[in-house]
Enzyme design. Structure first.
Site, PDB file in Angstrom:
ATOM      1  N   CYS A   1       0.892  -1.156   0.000  1.00 27.56           N
ATOM      2  CA  CYS A   1       0.000   0.000   0.000  1.00 27.56           C
ATOM      3  C   CYS A   1       0.924   1.197   0.000  1.00 27.56           C
ATOM      4  O   CYS A   1       1.609   1.459   0.988  1.00 27.56           O
ATOM      5  CB  CYS A   1      -0.901   0.031   1.236  1.00 27.56           C
ATOM      6  SG  CYS A   1      -1.859   1.576   1.284  1.00 27.56           S
TER       7      CYS A   1
ATOM      8  N   CYS B   1      -0.463   4.175   2.634  1.00 32.69           N
ATOM      9  CA  CYS B   1      -0.511   3.971   4.089  1.00 32.69           C
ATOM     10  C   CYS B   1      -0.265   2.500   4.393  1.00 32.69           C
ATOM     11  O   CYS B   1       0.851   2.022   4.233  1.00 32.69           O
ATOM     12  CB  CYS B   1      -1.804   4.499   4.692  1.00 32.69           C
ATOM     13  SG  CYS B   1      -3.304   4.171   3.753  1.00 32.69           S
ATOM     14  N   SER B   2      -1.279   1.784   4.810  1.00 31.49           N
ATOM     15  CA  SER B   2      -1.026   0.390   5.205  1.00 31.49           C
ATOM     16  C   SER B   2      -2.238  -0.483   4.956  1.00 31.49           C
ATOM     17  O   SER B   2      -2.496  -1.420   5.709  1.00 31.49           O
ATOM     18  CB  SER B   2      -0.638   0.342   6.684  1.00 31.49           C
ATOM     19  OG  SER B   2      -1.658   0.946   7.459  1.00 31.49           O
ATOM     20  N   CYS B   3      -3.012  -0.198   3.898  1.00 33.00           N
ATOM     21  CA  CYS B   3      -4.178  -1.021   3.591  1.00 33.00           C
ATOM     22  C   CYS B   3      -3.727  -2.473   3.404  1.00 33.00           C
ATOM     23  O   CYS B   3      -2.724  -2.741   2.739  1.00 33.00           O
ATOM     24  CB  CYS B   3      -4.876  -0.505   2.336  1.00 33.00           C
ATOM     25  SG  CYS B   3      -5.542   1.166   2.553  1.00 33.00           S
TER      26      CYS B   3
HETATM   27 FE    FE Z   1      -3.522   2.360   2.472  1.00 34.42          FE
END
Ligand code: FE
Length: 201
Positions: free
Chosen positions: A105, A108-110
């Site tokens: 991602c 961010c951190s999906c």
């Molecule tokens: Fe994300």
């Protein structure tokens, strides 16, 4: 990060979890070591077990694999996995001798929570998020995975709407294994695409 990635619900849940954790520690009901251990187990073991079951089913059942690649959300739902945190849609991408898939991602951190649990720390680091796209072969090599130049690397950028999981190649020498034994071979890293599922020796 924008609304296309972690929606407003995720930070709110994180804040509530943090508040609860602080309270329990303050009351002496919980230690930070225990919390860290629970998170570690969820990142490495419990979370990815769902994804491993999905992968093993796809390896033994060609009809299930076809459905999984056509509609990941529906197919993991058949095994009882889904719900919040998985994004609107799960897309499963298949590794083959000609194509290696890698999930990131960039914003961010999906991450596909229902099948993989919590993302590992490195998945959330700026270095991984940018370099996975710019120099995936080098990043994979640093993970100890050498992908030959003849193999195409496809990088999939996750978002709140679409989250990706890799269907790794079934290793040689596993023809006689049952579904549960196969699932035990499948690691979190293989389903992110930074590792292969190891062959049996
Ligand atoms: Fe994300």
């Amino acid at each position: 990060m924008g609304g296309k990635h972690n929606g407003p619900a995720e930070p709110r849940v994180a804040l509530r979890v943090r508040a609860l954790e602080s309270l329990l520690i303050e009351k002496g009901l919980l230690s930070t070591e225990v919390v860290d251990e629970v998170v570690r187990v969820y990142e490495n073991d419990i979370g990815p077990m769902n994804g491993a079951k999905v992968v093993a089913r796809a390896w033994v059942d060609p009809e299930y694999k076809r459905r999984l690649l056509a509609d990941g959300t529906a197919a993991v739902g058949e095994l009882g996995f889904g719900g919040r945190g998985g994004g609107d849609r799960l897309v499963v991408v298949e590794n083959t001798p000609a194509v290696h898939n890698l999930v990131v991602c960039t914003l961010c951190s999906c991450y596909p929570w229902p099948v993989l649990g919590l993302p590992p720390t490195w998945y959330k680091m700026p270095a991984y998020r940018s370099r996975a796209v710019l120099e995936p072969r080098k990043v994979l090599s640093e993970f100890g995975l050498e992908v030959p130049e003849s193999v195409e690397i496809r990088v999939w950028d996750s978002s709140a709407e679409i989250r990706y999981m890799v269907l790794p190649e079934r290793p040689r020498g596993t023809e006689r294994l049952g579904e549960a034994e196969l699932a035990a071979l499948v690691t979190r890293d293989a389903m992110i695409g930074v590792a292969r599922v190891g062959a049996l020796v």
